[in-house]
Design a protein around this motif. Structure first.
Motif, PDB file in Angstrom:
ATOM      1  N   ALA A 188       1.269  -1.075   0.082  1.00 21.93           N
ATOM      2  CA  ALA A 188       0.065  -0.116   0.094  1.00 21.93           C
ATOM      3  C   ALA A 188       0.848   1.249   0.158  1.00 21.93           C
ATOM      4  N   ALA A 189       0.442   2.022  -0.599  1.00 24.40           N
ATOM      5  CA  ALA A 189       1.159   3.566  -0.969  1.00 24.40           C
ATOM      6  C   ALA A 189       0.851   4.218   0.681  1.00 24.40           C
ATOM      7  N   HIS A 190       1.820   5.349   0.682  1.00 24.29           N
ATOM      8  CA  HIS A 190       2.074   5.939   1.743  1.00 24.29           C
ATOM      9  C   HIS A 190       1.595   6.716   2.272  1.00 24.29           C
ATOM     10  N   PRO A 191       0.027   7.264   2.675  1.00 24.34           N
ATOM     11  CA  PRO A 191      -0.730   8.165   3.413  1.00 24.34           C
ATOM     12  C   PRO A 191       0.469   9.684   2.881  1.00 24.34           C
ATOM     13  N   VAL A 192      -0.593  10.896   2.563  1.00 23.81           N
ATOM     14  CA  VAL A 192       0.289  11.958   2.515  1.00 23.81           C
ATOM     15  C   VAL A 192      -0.357  13.036   3.914  1.00 23.81           C
ATOM     16  N   LEU A 193       0.430  13.410   4.816  1.00 22.00           N
ATOM     17  CA  LEU A 193      -0.189  13.875   5.316  1.00 22.00           C
ATOM     18  C   LEU A 193      -0.634  15.399   5.291  1.00 22.00           C
ATOM     19  N   PRO A 194      -0.993  16.003   5.654  1.00 23.98           N
ATOM     20  CA  PRO A 194      -1.832  17.462   6.090  1.00 23.98           C
ATOM     21  C   PRO A 194      -0.546  18.044   5.958  1.00 23.98           C
ATOM     22  N   ASP A 195      -0.203  19.646   4.886  1.00 25.14           N
ATOM     23  CA  ASP A 195       0.670  20.336   5.660  1.00 25.14           C
ATOM     24  C   ASP A 195       0.766  21.577   5.009  1.00 25.14           C
ATOM     25  N   GLY A 196      -0.554  22.264   5.220  1.00 27.20           N
ATOM     26  CA  GLY A 196      -0.798  23.776   4.991  1.00 27.20           C
ATOM     27  C   GLY A 196      -0.067  23.559   3.591  1.00 27.20           C
ATOM     28  N   CYS A 197       0.028  22.200   2.660  1.00 28.06           N
ATOM     29  CA  CYS A 197       0.660  23.573   1.643  1.00 28.06           C
ATOM     30  C   CYS A 197      -0.102  23.036   0.080  1.00 28.06           C
ATOM     31  N   MET A 198       0.168  23.406  -0.883  1.00 28.34           N
ATOM     32  CA  MET A 198      -0.944  23.184  -2.115  1.00 28.34           C
ATOM     33  C   MET A 198       0.399  22.643  -2.629  1.00 28.34           C
ATOM     34  N   ASP A 199      -0.029  22.168  -4.074  1.00 27.21           N
ATOM     35  CA  ASP A 199       0.922  21.389  -4.827  1.00 27.21           C
ATOM     36  C   ASP A 199       0.566  22.028  -6.684  1.00 27.21           C
ATOM     37  N   LEU A 200       1.306  21.652  -7.265  1.00 27.10           N
ATOM     38  CA  LEU A 200       1.121  21.672  -8.873  1.00 27.10           C
ATOM     39  C   LEU A 200       2.184  20.234  -9.155  1.00 27.10           C
ATOM     40  N   LEU A 201       1.187  19.826  -9.296  1.00 26.88           N
ATOM     41  CA  LEU A 201       1.837  18.238 -10.394  1.00 26.88           C
ATOM     42  C   LEU A 201       0.984  18.405 -11.284  1.00 26.88           C
ATOM     43  N   TRP A 202       2.684  17.208 -11.877  1.00 25.02           N
ATOM     44  CA  TRP A 202       2.842  16.251 -13.195  1.00 25.02           C
ATOM     45  C   TRP A 202       2.945  14.761 -13.123  1.00 25.02           C
ATOM     46  N   THR A 203       2.028  13.994 -14.052  1.00 25.19           N
ATOM     47  CA  THR A 203       2.349  12.881 -14.300  1.00 25.19           C
ATOM     48  C   THR A 203       1.833  12.170 -15.070  1.00 25.19           C
ATOM     49  N   ASP A 204       2.860  11.701 -16.314  1.00 21.53           N
ATOM     50  CA  ASP A 204       2.655  10.877 -16.818  1.00 21.53           C
ATOM     51  C   ASP A 204       1.653  11.783 -18.555  1.00 21.53           C
ATOM     52  N   GLY A 205       1.869  13.653 -18.812  1.00 18.92           N
ATOM     53  CA  GLY A 205       1.157  14.280 -19.705  1.00 18.92           C
ATOM     54  C   GLY A 205       0.026  14.210 -18.578  1.00 18.92           C
ATOM     55  N   ARG A 206      -0.087  14.703 -17.485  1.00 22.02           N
ATOM     56  CA  ARG A 206      -1.065  15.505 -16.827  1.00 22.02           C
ATOM     57  C   ARG A 206      -0.856  16.846 -16.171  1.00 22.02           C
ATOM     58  N   LEU A 207      -2.087  17.776 -15.865  1.00 33.03           N
ATOM     59  CA  LEU A 207      -1.209  18.917 -14.256  1.00 33.03           C
ATOM     60  C   LEU A 207      -2.305  18.261 -13.915  1.00 33.03           C
TER      61      LEU A 207
END
Length: 245
Positions: A25-44
């Motif tokens: 299982a993937a590790h959970p990502v915890l709240p940190d107060g931040c926001m992210d711009l993500l790129w994955t396999d041709g998607r933003l």
């Protein structure tokens, strides 16, 4: 595998992550107060501010790159109040339009260094968007240092209702929730460094270890022991990296 570096964008971090869900299982990502711009396999995509742990889902091997914005700085970049993205992962096309998102995704896909190009996109957009709310930046600095919400409000000269309204736009939730999230992150940083739970709790501003354990359950959905085990594993990442299917 997770790697990060400081971005040329003030206060931001550039990171990459590969998740092999076949290994467990993937590790959970915890709240940190931040926001992210993500790129994955041709998607933003955009990862909004979390109030609880997020577990990535998707194909067996997930590859991501991201620009993680400091608390309160992403809404000016995105042109969207943070509360509209709270606990959400959305396509950038939903915010900036399909044509613009496709153009940027193609530019990143075709770049010799896609991660550097993702950062360049963030730098160009941030320069055009203008600065974030400076008063909210001071709130973040005071809360990160362990200050109280009341003390932060007094320092910037805002009443409780004004601070709440501006916090919803900047952080996605009120200042009390932000204070809890930042306190938890301070404690977990110490835990990752090997500080005993009780000492980490007091140093971060919790009343005691039991208080920290409750915050961990409420905000992260896991126990301190489970977090420590994942933090010591080869595939664990700092809780600030935020991914999405």
């Amino acid at each position: 595998m997770y790697e990060e570096r400081r971005s040329r964008l003030d206060g931001a971090v550039v990171w990459t992550r590969t998740i092999d869900t076949r290994a467990g299982a993937a590790h959970p990502v915890l709240p940190d107060g931040c926001m992210d711009l993500l790129w994955t396999d041709g998607r933003l995509l955009v990862a909004g501010p979390d109030t609880h742990a997020h577990t990535p889902e998707g194909t067996p091997v997930l590859r991501y790159a991201g620009v993680r914005f400091a608390p309160g700085t992403a809404p000016a970049f995105l042109g969207v109040p943070a509360h509209e993205l709270r606990d959400r992962r959305v396509e950038l096309a939903d915010l900036w339009g399909g044509a613009e998102a496709r153009r940027l995704a193609e530019r990143i896909d075709e770049a010799a260094d896609p991660v550097a190009e993702l950062e360049a996109v963030a730098l160009r957009r941030a320069a055009a968007a203008g600065p974030p709310d400076p008063l909210l930046g001071e709130v973040v600095r005071r809360l990160e240092a362990g200050g109280t919400v009341a003390g932060a409000a007094d320092a910037i000269g805002l009443g409780a209702r004004q601070l709440l309204r501006r916090s919803l736009d900047a952080f996605g939730y009120g200042p009390k929730t932000l204070a809890r999230v930042l306190r938890l992150q301070r404690a977990l940083t110490l835990v990752r460094e090997g500080v005993p739970y009780a000492e980490a709790a007091l140093a971060a501003g919790c009343a005691d270890q039991a208080h920290l354990a409750r915050e961990m359950r409420d905000l992260a959905g896991i126990t301190l022991g489970a977090y420590s085990a994942s933090a010591n594993s080869e595939t664990a990442q700092p809780s600030g990296s935020r991914t999405s299917a």
